[in-house]
Design an enzyme around this catalytic site. Structure first.
Site, PDB file in Angstrom:
ATOM      1  CG  ASP A  24      -2.012   0.943   1.061  1.00 52.69           C
ATOM      2  OD1 ASP A  24      -3.281   0.445   0.949  1.00 52.69           O
ATOM      3  OD2 ASP A  24      -1.853   2.249   1.190  1.00 52.69           O
ATOM      4  CG  ASN A  50     -12.511  -0.556   3.575  1.00 51.59           C
ATOM      5  OD1 ASN A  50     -12.989  -0.978   4.477  1.00 51.59           O
ATOM      6  ND2 ASN A  50     -11.200   0.002   3.457  1.00 51.59           N
ATOM      7  CB  SER A  75     -10.973   5.682  -1.735  1.00 51.18           C
ATOM      8  OG  SER A  75      -9.412   4.909  -1.126  1.00 51.18           O
ATOM      9  CG  HIS A  99      -8.589  -2.609  -2.784  1.00 53.81           C
ATOM     10  ND1 HIS A  99      -9.494  -1.842  -3.405  1.00 53.81           N
ATOM     11  CD2 HIS A  99      -8.539  -2.044  -1.829  1.00 53.81           C
ATOM     12  CE1 HIS A  99      -9.893  -1.003  -3.048  1.00 53.81           C
ATOM     13  NE2 HIS A  99      -9.395  -0.881  -1.795  1.00 53.81           N
ATOM     14  CG  HIS A 154      -7.021  -2.755   2.927  1.00 61.86           C
ATOM     15  ND1 HIS A 154      -6.172  -1.670   2.839  1.00 61.86           N
ATOM     16  CD2 HIS A 154      -8.292  -2.441   2.276  1.00 61.86           C
ATOM     17  CE1 HIS A 154      -7.078  -0.644   2.184  1.00 61.86           C
ATOM     18  NE2 HIS A 154      -8.312  -1.186   1.863  1.00 61.86           N
TER      19      HIS A 154
HETATM   20  P1  5GP Z   1      -9.805   1.748   0.235  1.00 58.60           P
HETATM   21  O1  5GP Z   1      -9.704   2.905   0.677  1.00 58.60           O
HETATM   22  O2  5GP Z   1     -10.161   1.714  -1.277  1.00 58.60           O
HETATM   23  O3  5GP Z   1     -10.290   0.486   0.708  1.00 58.60           O
HETATM   24  O4  5GP Z   1      -8.275   1.427  -0.182  1.00 58.60           O
HETATM   25  C1  5GP Z   1      -7.585   1.950  -1.112  1.00 58.60           C
HETATM   26  C2  5GP Z   1      -5.921   1.718  -0.762  1.00 58.60           C
HETATM   27  O5  5GP Z   1      -5.481   2.051  -1.967  1.00 58.60           O
HETATM   28  C3  5GP Z   1      -5.514   2.721   0.249  1.00 58.60           C
HETATM   29  O6  5GP Z   1      -5.000   2.069   1.352  1.00 58.60           O
HETATM   30  C4  5GP Z   1      -4.469   3.701  -0.292  1.00 58.60           C
HETATM   31  O7  5GP Z   1      -3.376   4.016   0.366  1.00 58.60           O
HETATM   32  C5  5GP Z   1      -4.182   2.715  -1.576  1.00 58.60           C
HETATM   33  N1  5GP Z   1      -3.777   3.476  -2.739  1.00 58.60           N
HETATM   34  C6  5GP Z   1      -4.289   4.223  -3.513  1.00 58.60           C
HETATM   35  N2  5GP Z   1      -3.836   4.516  -4.596  1.00 58.60           N
HETATM   36  C7  5GP Z   1      -2.589   3.728  -4.525  1.00 58.60           C
HETATM   37  C8  5GP Z   1      -1.726   3.568  -5.654  1.00 58.60           C
HETATM   38  O8  5GP Z   1      -1.419   4.111  -6.804  1.00 58.60           O
HETATM   39  N3  5GP Z   1      -0.575   2.697  -5.396  1.00 58.60           N
HETATM   40  C9  5GP Z   1      -0.749   1.850  -4.097  1.00 58.60           C
HETATM   41  N4  5GP Z   1       0.474   1.029  -3.986  1.00 58.60           N
HETATM   42  N5  5GP Z   1      -1.737   2.090  -3.094  1.00 58.60           N
HETATM   43  C10 5GP Z   1      -2.632   3.006  -3.602  1.00 58.60           C
END
Ligand code: 5GP
Ligand code: ZN
Length: 117
Positions: free
Chosen positions: A32, A90, A98, A103, A105
Site C-alpha cells: 500500500d 471496504n 476509495s 482489493h 487489505h
Molecule cells: P480503500 O480505501 O479503497 O479500501 O483502499 C485503497 C488503498 O489503496 C488505500 O490504502 C491507499 O493508500 C491505496 N492506494 C491508493 N492509490 C494507490 C496507488 O497508486 N498505489 C498503491 N500502492 N496504493 C494505493
C-alpha cells in the site's frame, strides 16, 4: 470505471506501474502507498471488478478464494502468520472504499484493535 486505462489497480496488476510483490495468473499484490501497519499489502484480482458486492457468479467467487490463498502465502512470507493478521475489504464510500477495483487489505506486524473505526 471499467477499462484498464482508467484504473490504477488494473495498471499496477498488469505490471505497467509500481512494483508487484506477488503475482500468479489471476491475482497480483503490492504494498500500500500509505501503509497503516508494518505489513500493509493490497491483493487484487487481475480482472477488473469494481467492488466486492459485484461478485455474483461462481467464477468470481472462486477468484476471491484465490485472493485469500495468496494473502495467506504473503502473510507467511512476511512472517506475520503466527502473530496474526487481518484481511479487510471496504465496500463503497461509507465503508471507506476509495479505489474502484476490488482489493483485500492484508494488515499485520502490530497489534490490531477491534472494532475498527
Ligand atoms: P480503500 O480505501 O479503497 O479500501 O483502499 C485503497 C488503498 O489503496 C488505500 O490504502 C491507499 O493508500 C491505496 N492506494 C491508493 N492509490 C494507490 C496507488 O497508486 N498505489 C498503491 N500502492 N496504493 C494505493
Ligand atoms: Zn481495475
Amino acid at each position: 470505471m471499467n477499462k484498464i486505462d482508467d484504473c490504477i489497480f488494473c495498471k499496477i496488476a498488469a505490471g505497467k506501474v509500481g512494483k508487484l510483490i506477488y503475482e500468479d495468473d489471476e491475482v497480483a499484490a503490492f504494498d500500500d502507498l500509505n501503509p497503516q501497519a508494518p505489513v500493509h499489502v493490497l491483493i487484487v484480482p487481475k480482472k477488473h471488478i469494481a467492488r466486492i458486492s459485484d461478485v455474483m457468479n461462481d467464477s468470481d467467487v472462486c477468484l476471491m478464494g484465490k485472493i485469500v490463498v495468496a494473502a495467506n502465502k504473503i502473510a507467511a512470507d512476511r512472517g506475520i502468520s503466527q502473530d496474526g493478521y487481518r484481511l479487510v475489504i471496504n465496500c463503497n464510500e461509507g465503508a471507506g472504499q476509495s479505489v474502484w477495483h476490488v482489493h483485500f487489505h492484508l494488515l499485520g506486524g502490530r497489534s490490531l484493535s477491534w472494532p475498527p473505526g
